[in-house]
Design a protein around this motif. Structure first.
Motif, PDB file in Angstrom:
ATOM      1  N   GLU A 220       0.831  -1.202   0.000  1.00 30.21           N
ATOM      2  CA  GLU A 220       0.000   0.000   0.000  1.00 30.21           C
ATOM      3  C   GLU A 220       0.867   1.254   0.000  1.00 30.21           C
ATOM      4  OE1 GLU A 220      -3.297   0.210  -0.034  1.00 30.21           O
ATOM      5  OE2 GLU A 220      -3.783  -1.922   0.162  1.00 30.21           O
ATOM      6  N   MET A 221       0.343   2.309  -0.626  1.00 32.51           N
ATOM      7  CA  MET A 221       0.975   3.618  -0.509  1.00 32.51           C
ATOM      8  C   MET A 221       0.574   4.199   0.841  1.00 32.51           C
ATOM      9  SD  MET A 221       2.910   4.376  -3.060  1.00 32.51           S
ATOM     10  CE  MET A 221       3.096   6.138  -2.767  1.00 32.51           C
ATOM     11  N   ILE A 222       1.550   4.598   1.616  1.00 27.58           N
ATOM     12  CA  ILE A 222       1.264   5.141   2.942  1.00 27.58           C
ATOM     13  C   ILE A 222       1.999   6.447   3.159  1.00 27.58           C
ATOM     14  CG2 ILE A 222       0.910   2.840   3.914  1.00 27.58           C
ATOM     15  CD1 ILE A 222       3.664   3.134   5.256  1.00 27.58           C
ATOM     16  N   SER A 257       9.708   3.695  14.356  1.00 27.88           N
ATOM     17  CA  SER A 257       8.449   4.105  14.976  1.00 27.88           C
ATOM     18  C   SER A 257       7.816   5.213  14.161  1.00 27.88           C
ATOM     19  CB  SER A 257       8.684   4.586  16.426  1.00 27.88           C
ATOM     20  OG  SER A 257       9.521   5.730  16.431  1.00 27.88           O
ATOM     21  N   GLY A 258       6.530   5.422  14.355  1.00 25.69           N
ATOM     22  CA  GLY A 258       5.818   6.456  13.619  1.00 25.69           C
ATOM     23  C   GLY A 258       4.360   6.073  13.439  1.00 25.69           C
ATOM     24  N   GLU A 259       3.591   6.962  12.836  1.00 29.01           N
ATOM     25  CA  GLU A 259       2.165   6.738  12.596  1.00 29.01           C
ATOM     26  C   GLU A 259       1.930   6.633  11.100  1.00 29.01           C
ATOM     27  OE1 GLU A 259      -2.045   6.524  13.664  1.00 29.01           O
ATOM     28  OE2 GLU A 259      -0.131   6.081  14.625  1.00 29.01           O
ATOM     29  N   ALA A 260       1.508   5.458  10.642  1.00 30.63           N
ATOM     30  CA  ALA A 260       1.314   5.204   9.218  1.00 30.63           C
ATOM     31  C   ALA A 260      -0.153   5.319   8.842  1.00 30.63           C
ATOM     32  CB  ALA A 260       1.838   3.818   8.853  1.00 30.63           C
ATOM     33  N   THR A 261      -0.414   5.929   7.671  1.00 31.01           N
ATOM     34  CA  THR A 261      -1.771   6.087   7.165  1.00 31.01           C
ATOM     35  C   THR A 261      -1.789   5.769   5.676  1.00 31.01           C
ATOM     36  OG1 THR A 261      -2.119   7.911   8.723  1.00 31.01           O
ATOM     37  CG2 THR A 261      -3.740   7.664   6.948  1.00 31.01           C
ATOM     38  N   ARG A 262      -2.776   4.980   5.248  1.00 36.44           N
ATOM     39  CA  ARG A 262      -2.908   4.693   3.819  1.00 36.44           C
ATOM     40  C   ARG A 262      -3.241   5.966   3.046  1.00 36.44           C
ATOM     41  NH1 ARG A 262      -5.921   0.310   5.821  1.00 36.44           N
ATOM     42  NH2 ARG A 262      -5.027  -1.771   5.417  1.00 36.44           N
ATOM     43  N   VAL A 263      -2.723   6.058   1.820  1.00 36.92           N
ATOM     44  CA  VAL A 263      -3.063   7.172   0.928  1.00 36.92           C
ATOM     45  C   VAL A 263      -3.474   6.594  -0.423  1.00 36.92           C
ATOM     46  CG1 VAL A 263      -1.531   8.808   2.063  1.00 36.92           C
ATOM     47  CG2 VAL A 263      -0.684   7.466   0.136  1.00 36.92           C
ATOM     48  N   ARG A 264      -4.284   7.332  -1.146  1.00 38.52           N
ATOM     49  CA  ARG A 264      -4.720   6.870  -2.455  1.00 38.52           C
ATOM     50  C   ARG A 264      -3.592   7.034  -3.472  1.00 38.52           C
ATOM     51  NH1 ARG A 264     -10.814   9.402  -3.290  1.00 38.52           N
ATOM     52  NH2 ARG A 264     -11.824   8.282  -1.571  1.00 38.52           N
TER      53      ARG A 264
END
Length: 266
Positions: A220-222, A257-264
């Motif tokens: 996935e792109m994140i 470490s960090g906060e990952a979020t999916r992106v379109r």
């Protein structure tokens, strides 16, 4: 040893006594209501010397009013959900699993929940959020007290019959309860028993490979926020140390470490 405070669920008492009898746990503090089981555990570390007769030590509550999640989020649960923490010797655990405790706790929790979800299966959003069908059902927060670097507190919150109120949750994250995916009646203490046993009986099986099979970010792109810096790329899974692999224009970065979020994708 089991210590209770207030009127606690007798089914929970029976579950805890079984875990202690089987020597999965050594001790437990079980309260009717508390602000945060992690906070209680960390507080005890300031005034109590722990030995092998105390650990692993469970902190269980029927109602959690101000539980803490990652990035300062608060998580409140009632007696239709599950909130608990386990005090464990971190150094011993990591020497067995080979990866950080936070990731090992995530895979142990996910595999435990699979026992109730068949034919569905859980997935994990790095480092340790547990999802079913794209919805978050459990979260984990590992904390340490710098005075006792060999000890760690593993806090686990699981949505059993309702999804709790999680303040500051990203709009893209949708919570759900386990009961939404289970056709038969579900007891939160059956879930507790399974998760605690899985976590504390984790051995030297290749945890990294088990995590890779459940990682929902791979491919996935994140976008990843780390120390105020925002990076974006394609997730390549995790390395053998449990670090997230991020491909940014052909350069592979290993993120601790960090906060990952999916992106379109564009």
């Amino acid at each position: 040893m089991l210590h209770t405070e207030g009127f606690v669920d007798p089914i929970g008492v029976h579950c805890v006594k079984s875990l202690i009898r089987d020597q999965v746990l050594r001790s437990c503090v079980y309260t009717h209501s508390t602000a945060s089981t992690n906070t209680v555990a960390l507080g005890e570390m300031n005034g109590k010397e722990f030995n092998d007769q105390d650990l692993p030590r469970l902190y269980l509550t029927d109602i959690q009013t101000a539980g803490r999640g990652r990035l300062g989020r608060t998580w409140s649960t009632g007696d239709d959900s599950l909130a608990f923490s386990i005090l464990i010797r971190n150094a011993n655990f990591e020497s067995l699993t080979g990866i950080p405790l936070s990731l090992a706790a995530g895979i142990a929790t996910a595999e435990a929940l699979d026992a109730f979800l068949s034919p569905r299966a859980t997935q994990i959003k790095w480092p340790n959020d547990v999802y079913v069908a794209g919805k978050k059902v459990a979260g984990i927060l590992v904390e340490v007290n710098q005075r006792y670097p060999t000890l760690a507190v593993v806090g686990i919150g699981i949505n059993i019959h309702t999804a709790p109120s999680l303040e500051s949750m990203q709009a893209a994250v949708e919570a759900a309860s386990l009961s939404e995916f289970v056709s038969q009646p579900l007891s939160r203490f059956d879930v507790l028993d399974e998760v605690v046993r899985r976590l504390l009986e984790t051995n030297s099986q290749p945890v990294t490979n088990r995590f890779r099979q459940k990682c929902c970010l791979t491919g996935e792109m994140i976008s990843l926020s780390q120390s105020g810096q925002l990076r974006q790329g394609e997730c390549r899974g995790i390395d053998d140390c449990g670090r997230l692999l991020l491909d940014i224009d052909g350069q592979l970065l290993a993120i601790q470490s960090g906060e990952a979020t999916r992106v379109r994708r564009k």
